[in-house]
Design a protein around this motif. Sequence first.
Motif, PDB file in Angstrom:
ATOM      1  N   MET A   1      22.248  45.811 166.589  1.00  0.00           N
ATOM      2  CA  MET A   1      23.629  45.571 166.938  1.00  0.00           C
ATOM      3  C   MET A   1      23.647  44.729 168.207  1.00  0.00           C
ATOM      4  O   MET A   1      22.864  44.933 169.119  1.00  0.00           O
ATOM      5  CB  MET A   1      24.331  46.907 167.169  1.00  0.00           C
ATOM      6  N   LYS A   2      24.581  43.788 168.234  1.00  0.00           N
ATOM      7  CA  LYS A   2      24.667  42.895 169.378  1.00  0.00           C
ATOM      8  C   LYS A   2      26.122  42.511 169.612  1.00  0.00           C
ATOM      9  O   LYS A   2      26.856  42.218 168.670  1.00  0.00           O
ATOM     10  CB  LYS A   2      23.827  41.647 169.121  1.00  0.00           C
ATOM     11  N   LEU A   3      26.525  42.525 170.875  1.00  0.00           N
ATOM     12  CA  LEU A   3      27.842  42.048 171.268  1.00  0.00           C
ATOM     13  C   LEU A   3      27.748  40.569 171.582  1.00  0.00           C
ATOM     14  O   LEU A   3      26.684  40.078 171.963  1.00  0.00           O
ATOM     15  CB  LEU A   3      28.322  42.763 172.532  1.00  0.00           C
ATOM     16  N   LYS A   4      28.848  39.876 171.444  1.00  0.00           N
ATOM     17  CA  LYS A   4      28.923  38.492 171.890  1.00  0.00           C
ATOM     18  C   LYS A   4      29.790  38.473 173.138  1.00  0.00           C
ATOM     19  O   LYS A   4      30.869  39.054 173.162  1.00  0.00           O
ATOM     20  CB  LYS A   4      29.538  37.604 170.814  1.00  0.00           C
ATOM     21  N   VAL A   5      29.292  37.828 174.172  1.00  0.00           N
ATOM     22  CA  VAL A   5      30.030  37.709 175.426  1.00  0.00           C
ATOM     23  C   VAL A   5      30.192  36.231 175.722  1.00  0.00           C
ATOM     24  O   VAL A   5      29.215  35.512 175.873  1.00  0.00           O
ATOM     25  CB  VAL A   5      29.281  38.413 176.585  1.00  0.00           C
ATOM     26  N   LEU A   6      31.438  35.783 175.779  1.00  0.00           N
ATOM     27  CA  LEU A   6      31.721  34.380 176.036  1.00  0.00           C
ATOM     28  C   LEU A   6      32.927  34.285 176.952  1.00  0.00           C
ATOM     29  O   LEU A   6      34.012  34.786 176.608  1.00  0.00           O
ATOM     30  CB  LEU A   6      31.985  33.637 174.723  1.00  0.00           C
ATOM     31  N   ASP A   7      32.741  33.679 178.105  1.00  0.00           N
ATOM     32  CA  ASP A   7      33.815  33.511 179.091  1.00  0.00           C
ATOM     33  C   ASP A   7      34.515  34.832 179.408  1.00  0.00           C
ATOM     34  O   ASP A   7      35.743  34.891 179.491  1.00  0.00           O
ATOM     35  CB  ASP A   7      34.841  32.487 178.590  1.00  0.00           C
ATOM     36  N   GLY A   8      33.738  35.905 179.541  1.00  0.00           N
ATOM     37  CA  GLY A   8      34.292  37.208 179.883  1.00  0.00           C
ATOM     38  C   GLY A   8      34.927  37.947 178.731  1.00  0.00           C
ATOM     39  O   GLY A   8      35.388  39.072 178.888  1.00  0.00           O
ATOM     40  N   ARG A   9      34.951  37.346 177.575  1.00  0.00           N
ATOM     41  CA  ARG A   9      35.529  37.990 176.386  1.00  0.00           C
ATOM     42  C   ARG A   9      34.404  38.576 175.547  1.00  0.00           C
ATOM     43  O   ARG A   9      33.423  37.897 175.238  1.00  0.00           O
ATOM     44  CB  ARG A   9      36.310  36.967 175.576  1.00  0.00           C
ATOM     45  N   ILE A  10      34.561  39.843 175.155  1.00  0.00           N
ATOM     46  CA  ILE A  10      33.538  40.555 174.400  1.00  0.00           C
ATOM     47  C   ILE A  10      34.004  40.733 172.970  1.00  0.00           C
ATOM     48  O   ILE A  10      35.137  41.149 172.728  1.00  0.00           O
ATOM     49  CB  ILE A  10      33.280  41.937 175.021  1.00  0.00           C
ATOM     50  N   THR A  11      33.137  40.393 172.027  1.00  0.00           N
ATOM     51  CA  THR A  11      33.445  40.632 170.621  1.00  0.00           C
ATOM     52  C   THR A  11      32.280  41.382 169.985  1.00  0.00           C
ATOM     53  O   THR A  11      31.137  41.257 170.414  1.00  0.00           O
ATOM     54  CB  THR A  11      33.709  39.327 169.843  1.00  0.00           C
ATOM     55  N   ILE A  12      32.613  42.161 168.969  1.00  0.00           N
ATOM     56  CA  ILE A  12      31.607  42.901 168.214  1.00  0.00           C
ATOM     57  C   ILE A  12      32.021  42.870 166.758  1.00  0.00           C
ATOM     58  O   ILE A  12      33.212  42.851 166.430  1.00  0.00           O
ATOM     59  CB  ILE A  12      31.468  44.353 168.725  1.00  0.00           C
ATOM     60  N   ALA A  14      32.982  44.174 163.324  1.00  0.00           N
ATOM     61  CA  ALA A  14      33.595  45.411 162.838  1.00  0.00           C
ATOM     62  C   ALA A  14      32.642  46.185 161.935  1.00  0.00           C
ATOM     63  O   ALA A  14      32.677  47.416 161.899  1.00  0.00           O
ATOM     64  CB  ALA A  14      34.897  45.107 162.099  1.00  0.00           C
ATOM     65  N   ASP A  15      31.775  45.487 161.205  1.00  0.00           N
ATOM     66  CA  ASP A  15      30.798  46.158 160.344  1.00  0.00           C
ATOM     67  C   ASP A  15      29.883  47.071 161.153  1.00  0.00           C
ATOM     68  O   ASP A  15      29.413  48.090 160.650  1.00  0.00           O
ATOM     69  CB  ASP A  15      29.918  45.142 159.606  1.00  0.00           C
ATOM     70  N   ASP A  16      29.618  46.719 162.403  1.00  0.00           N
ATOM     71  CA  ASP A  16      28.751  47.515 163.263  1.00  0.00           C
ATOM     72  C   ASP A  16      29.476  48.687 163.906  1.00  0.00           C
ATOM     73  O   ASP A  16      28.934  49.780 164.017  1.00  0.00           O
ATOM     74  CB  ASP A  16      28.140  46.647 164.367  1.00  0.00           C
ATOM     75  N   LEU A  17      30.698  48.455 164.366  1.00  0.00           N
ATOM     76  CA  LEU A  17      31.387  49.469 165.153  1.00  0.00           C
ATOM     77  C   LEU A  17      32.235  50.439 164.332  1.00  0.00           C
ATOM     78  O   LEU A  17      32.291  51.633 164.660  1.00  0.00           O
ATOM     79  CB  LEU A  17      32.255  48.800 166.217  1.00  0.00           C
ATOM     80  N   ALA A  18      32.883  49.968 163.288  1.00  0.00           N
ATOM     81  CA  ALA A  18      33.782  50.824 162.509  1.00  0.00           C
ATOM     82  C   ALA A  18      33.120  52.129 162.050  1.00  0.00           C
ATOM     83  O   ALA A  18      33.712  53.204 162.207  1.00  0.00           O
ATOM     84  CB  ALA A  18      34.356  50.056 161.320  1.00  0.00           C
ATOM     85  N   PRO A  19      31.897  52.096 161.508  1.00  0.00           N
ATOM     86  CA  PRO A  19      31.278  53.348 161.070  1.00  0.00           C
ATOM     87  C   PRO A  19      31.039  54.349 162.206  1.00  0.00           C
ATOM     88  O   PRO A  19      31.069  55.553 161.984  1.00  0.00           O
ATOM     89  CB  PRO A  19      29.943  52.913 160.468  1.00  0.00           C
ATOM     90  N   LEU A  20      30.823  53.863 163.418  1.00  0.00           N
ATOM     91  CA  LEU A  20      30.598  54.757 164.552  1.00  0.00           C
ATOM     92  C   LEU A  20      31.867  55.523 164.928  1.00  0.00           C
ATOM     93  O   LEU A  20      31.802  56.577 165.553  1.00  0.00           O
ATOM     94  CB  LEU A  20      30.086  53.969 165.758  1.00  0.00           C
ATOM     95  N   LEU A  21      33.012  54.986 164.539  1.00  0.00           N
ATOM     96  CA  LEU A  21      34.293  55.650 164.770  1.00  0.00           C
ATOM     97  C   LEU A  21      34.808  56.319 163.496  1.00  0.00           C
ATOM     98  O   LEU A  21      35.948  56.767 163.444  1.00  0.00           O
ATOM     99  CB  LEU A  21      35.317  54.646 165.300  1.00  0.00           C
ATOM    100  N   ASP A  22      33.966  56.392 162.474  1.00  0.00           N
ATOM    101  CA  ASP A  22      34.341  56.953 161.166  1.00  0.00           C
ATOM    102  C   ASP A  22      35.551  56.245 160.566  1.00  0.00           C
ATOM    103  O   ASP A  22      36.463  56.870 160.035  1.00  0.00           O
ATOM    104  CB  ASP A  22      34.605  58.458 161.249  1.00  0.00           C
ATOM    105  N   LEU A  23      35.548  54.914 160.658  1.00  0.00           N
ATOM    106  CA  LEU A  23      36.646  54.107 160.143  1.00  0.00           C
ATOM    107  C   LEU A  23      36.123  53.050 159.184  1.00  0.00           C
ATOM    108  O   LEU A  23      34.970  52.625 159.284  1.00  0.00           O
ATOM    109  CB  LEU A  23      37.363  53.385 161.291  1.00  0.00           C
ATOM    110  N   THR A  24      36.987  52.596 158.282  1.00  0.00           N
ATOM    111  CA  THR A  24      36.671  51.419 157.485  1.00  0.00           C
ATOM    112  C   THR A  24      36.912  50.194 158.365  1.00  0.00           C
ATOM    113  O   THR A  24      37.555  50.291 159.422  1.00  0.00           O
ATOM    114  CB  THR A  24      37.574  51.319 156.240  1.00  0.00           C
ATOM    115  N   ASN A  25      36.420  49.051 157.943  1.00  0.00           N
ATOM    116  CA  ASN A  25      36.651  47.814 158.702  1.00  0.00           C
ATOM    117  C   ASN A  25      38.143  47.533 158.847  1.00  0.00           C
ATOM    118  O   ASN A  25      38.600  47.136 159.915  1.00  0.00           O
ATOM    119  CB  ASN A  25      35.965  46.634 158.036  1.00  0.00           C
TER     120      ASN A  25
END
Length: 84
Positions: A1-12, A14-25
């Motif tokens: 798993m890897k975050l993208k950081v560009l100009d102070g904006r962080i993106t991840i 959804a396929d990586d994070l949604a399951p950790l919150l027990d959510l669908t994308n």
Amino acid sequence: MKLKVLDGRITINADDLAPLLDLTNAEFRERMRDGRIATLSESGEGEDAGRLRVTFQDERWKVRLICARDGTVLQRLRLPVGRG
């Protein structure tokens, strides 16, 4: 798993994070849009300089990611959100 950081904006991906919150994308995206998932990002200082800590929290789960400067997730913590 890897975050993208560009100009102070962080993106991840959804396929990586949604399951950790027990959510669908779709649920994850909807809750991010309407503010039901809180986010917090913190930059490391001192011996943690260059690292990033990002927390995502909904009504059931808190997921904290500790990342290297390039966005690589070094540590992942998932905790239930207390009730009461």
